[in-house]
Motif scaffolding. Structure first.
Motif, mmCIF file in Angstrom:
data_model
loop_
_atom_site.group_PDB
_atom_site.id
_atom_site.type_symbol
_atom_site.label_atom_id
_atom_site.label_comp_id
_atom_site.label_asym_id
_atom_site.label_seq_id
_atom_site.Cartn_x
_atom_site.Cartn_y
_atom_site.Cartn_z
ATOM 1 N N TYR A 183 -21.179 -42.280 22.917
ATOM 2 C CA TYR A 183 -22.548 -41.884 22.581
ATOM 3 C C TYR A 183 -23.528 -42.157 23.714
ATOM 4 O O TYR A 183 -24.665 -41.709 23.682
ATOM 5 C CB TYR A 183 -23.029 -42.553 21.288
ATOM 6 N N PHE A 184 -23.069 -42.916 24.711
ATOM 7 C CA PHE A 184 -23.927 -43.171 25.874
ATOM 8 C C PHE A 184 -24.020 -41.932 26.759
ATOM 9 O O PHE A 184 -23.028 -41.234 26.952
ATOM 10 C CB PHE A 184 -23.299 -44.247 26.754
ATOM 11 N N GLY B 64 -27.804 -43.890 30.310
ATOM 12 C CA GLY B 64 -27.992 -44.829 29.201
ATOM 13 C C GLY B 64 -27.004 -45.974 29.266
ATOM 14 O O GLY B 64 -27.344 -47.124 28.992
ATOM 15 N N PHE C 26 -27.930 -49.912 29.697
ATOM 16 C CA PHE C 26 -27.516 -50.931 28.734
ATOM 17 C C PHE C 26 -26.824 -52.108 29.424
ATOM 18 O O PHE C 26 -27.205 -53.266 29.232
ATOM 19 C CB PHE C 26 -26.585 -50.303 27.699
ATOM 20 N N TYR C 27 -25.836 -51.799 30.246
ATOM 21 C CA TYR C 27 -25.086 -52.893 30.874
ATOM 22 C C TYR C 27 -25.945 -53.685 31.858
ATOM 23 O O TYR C 27 -25.790 -54.897 31.982
ATOM 24 C CB TYR C 27 -23.811 -52.365 31.530
ATOM 25 N N ARG D 88 -23.554 -36.992 28.114
ATOM 26 C CA ARG D 88 -22.791 -38.059 27.438
ATOM 27 C C ARG D 88 -21.479 -38.345 28.154
ATOM 28 O O ARG D 88 -20.802 -37.414 28.604
ATOM 29 C CB ARG D 88 -22.493 -37.645 26.009
#
Ligand SMILES: Nc1ncnc2c1ncn2[C@@H]1O[C@H](COP(=O)(O)OP(=O)(O)O)[C@@H](O)[C@H]1O
Ligand SMILES: [Mg+2]
Lengths: 292, 277
Positions: free
Chosen positions: A97-98, A102, A106-107, A139
């Motif tokens: 979903y990333f 994105g 996040f990481y 994605r």
């Protein structure tokens, strides 16, 4: 003193115990390893040797059964020990979903990189690992294996680690991609980043690493610099002229062929040409075959 | 803080990538819209009645009572719906969010970041509670606003359903988390809390059971299960009583369920911290 080393383990050991049958597998048996700062270190071994388990203990993804592991002098039990580490696991499965951007966002946030810096770094990293920035908003479910490896590498680099840990980095990457990844790694090496890589490919380690350790069945069976351990690799040439047989040790096939041309011209007759192996190769092949 | 926020946002993102959460939100929205629509018809059909109802004159006092009763009835049916079907859906939707994060190839990357496992688990837990909370706030808050606006009856008792449902959901979620870190199975993570939900109204008939059960040990077992397991039914009933304007009664279902949640979450964290990935 210890902080001079990027990685230091003492008698690090991991026994997996099956939850149901209680059967035990000793994946890592008392490995004591010292990895200098700034080096490129290859942990070489056949599949199932315990390389992945060793690395996971450095990251506390596996809890050691015994022994200690330190990264820049910090015990790996402390989450802070992981701050200088960038890690790319083997068989990674990033959530689909990333989007590419994105995922990096996040990481990086988990590593404590603030939002403004993340926005700036993400496109830079896409470029650095050779991904077209137009993929940033796509994605990762749509990425090819090679692209996932690159975005995975970007994920490992986004917080500017000083120790990069790569588990089988060339898995599933085509030769061009391997080459590009190697170039990225060489650039990092030049910046003084310590690189630790797991591999079951002798050639990969020979080509890239300065230091090497061969593991087999959870034990280190050979350790040293690649230069020392690959000395002796090449060809042994024996040729005769009037004064009897003579011997030459030649490093490469080209060198051997050139020498043969010269000798033929000088009136020598070739007695034999035998490939010679290096210590590294010998021990590695023994490890691979011993496993069967 | 950056990391906590990222973990919460990540949970939202994953939840939104799952159709079931959209279903949950869709359902809440649908209910809110449904009432909006129904009330409109009411107003249109009974325009004069309504106007006189809310005129300054005290003339329509018994009608005022009737509207008040209707609103409370709707409120209490929504509370009941939330505690049964809604709670089930929320658990069902959430059960996959823990096992998914533990998937091999995914968890290693998260574990390699400089945050503790406790932090990671807590981020996911809070994120999950917040996703469901948004849903509950949308449903309860939306219905409350619409009814208040249309009828002028602002019974604040209904709003108690917001914290109370979130609380019960959080307690059930600790079970989802524990089952998740133990077995990494969405099915098991769904089943156990659902069984607890189903057992809860049955176990609550503790006094009847005491009369019906023949042996002393079975009575003790019943009592033990009732005391130990989360009291979904009792908390639901408390909420209903408050919604209907009655007193809350005893608070012990709340704190004993809370204690259960803390214990189970603690166990989940303990297991998670010792696991190999
Ligand atoms: N989680 C686990 N549970 C049980 N055994 C494991 C687990 N992980 C690895 N092993 C075993 O440990 C040994 C070493 O595995 P691994 O570290 O993955 O080797 P490598 O990375 O060198 O291929 C293997 O025999 C493997 O089956
Ligand atoms: Mg491996």
């Amino acid at each position: 003193m210890t902080a001079e080393l990027a990685i230091e383990t003492t008698d690090l050991r991991k026994v997996f115990r099956s939850r149901w049958s209680g059967k035990e597998v000793c994946a890592v048996e008392n490995i004591s390893l010292r990895v200098n700062r700034g080096t490129t270190f290859g942990l070489l071994g056949p599949n199932g040797a315990g390389k992945t388990t060793f690395v996971k203990m450095l990251l506390s993804a596996c809890i050691p059964t015994a022994g200690t592991a330190r990264v820049y002098g910090r015990d790996t039990k402390d989450p802070e020990a992981r701050r200088p580490i960038g890690y790319l696991p083997e068989n990674h499965r990033f959530p689909t979903y990333f989007t590419g951007a994105g995922m990096l966002d996040f990481y990086a946030a988990l590593s404590g990189v603030d939002a403004a810096k993340r926005r700036k770094l993400i496109p830079e990293l896409f470029e650095r690992v050779g991904l077209d920035p137009k993929w940033m908003d796509v994605r990762v479910g749509k990425y090819s294996k090679g692209m996932l490896q690159r975005v995975g590498l970007a994920q490992a680099l986004i917080h500017s680690p000083s120790l990069l840990v790569l588990d089988e980095p060339s898995d599933g990457v085509d030769p061009v991609g391997r080459r590009q990844i190697r170039d990225v790694l060489h650039a990092l090496e030049a910046q003084g980043v310590t690189i630790f890589l797991n591999s079951h490919l002798l050639q990969e380690v020979e080509l890239f690493c300065r230091d090497v350790a061969i593991v087999n069945k959870g034990r280190v069976v050979l350790e040293g610099t690649v230069n020392d351990l690959t000395a002796g690799k090449g060809y042994k040439l024996v040729a005769m002229n009037g004064s009897g047989p003579k011997e030459w040790n030649l490093g490469s096939r080209e060198e051997a062929n050139g020498k043969i041309d010269d000798l033929r011209r000088e009136g020598f007759s070739i007695e034999s040409l035998v490939p010679t192996t290096s210590r590294l190769e010998d021990v590695f092949i023994e490890a691979v075959q011993g496993k069967k | 803080m950056t990391a906590t926020f990222a973990l919460i946002v990540d949970t939202f993102r994953e939840a939104m990538a799952r159709k079931i959460f959209w279903g949950l939100f869709g359902l809440s929205l649908l209910m809110v819209l449904f009432f909006l629509f129904i009330m409109k018809i009411d107003v249109v059909e009974g325009a004069t009645a309504t106007i006189t109802l809310f005129g300054q004159t005290a003339g329509g006092e018994h009608r005022d009572m009737a509207v008040d009763k209707l609103v409370k009835q709707v409120h209490s049916s929504i509370s009941t719906f939330l505690y049964s079907f809604g709670m089930f859906l929320a658990v069902f939707a959430s059960a996959g969010l823990i096992p998914s994060v533990l998937e091999p190839g995914r968890i290693e990357v998260m574990l390699s970041k400089p945050i503790s496992r406790a932090h990671l688990l807590m981020g996911r837990f809070i994120g999950n509670v917040l996703v469901v909370s948004c849903n509950i706030v949308l449903l309860v808050g939306g219905v409350w606003l619409i009814f208040g606006w249309k009828t002028g009856v602002w019974s604040p008792g209904f709003l108690v359903a917001i914290p109370s449902t979130i609380f019960v959901f959080s307690v059930l979620l600790t079970v989802v988390v524990l089952a998740g870190v133990l077995w990494e199975s969405t099915a098991v993570s769904t089943m156990i809390p659902v069984v607890m939900m189903i057992l809860s109204p049955i176990l609550a008939q503790e006094e009847t059971a005491r009369k019906l059960l023949s042996s002393e040990w079975s009575r003790q077992l019943w009592l033990f299960l009732y005391v130990a397991l989360p009291k979904v039914y009792d908390v639901g009933k408390m909420t209903l009583d408050i919604t209907l304007g009655q007193g809350a009664g005893s608070w012990w279902p709340i704190w004993s369920s809370g204690a259960f949640g803390i214990l189970v979450y603690g166990a989940a964290q303990w297991i998670f911290e010792k696991r190999d990935f």
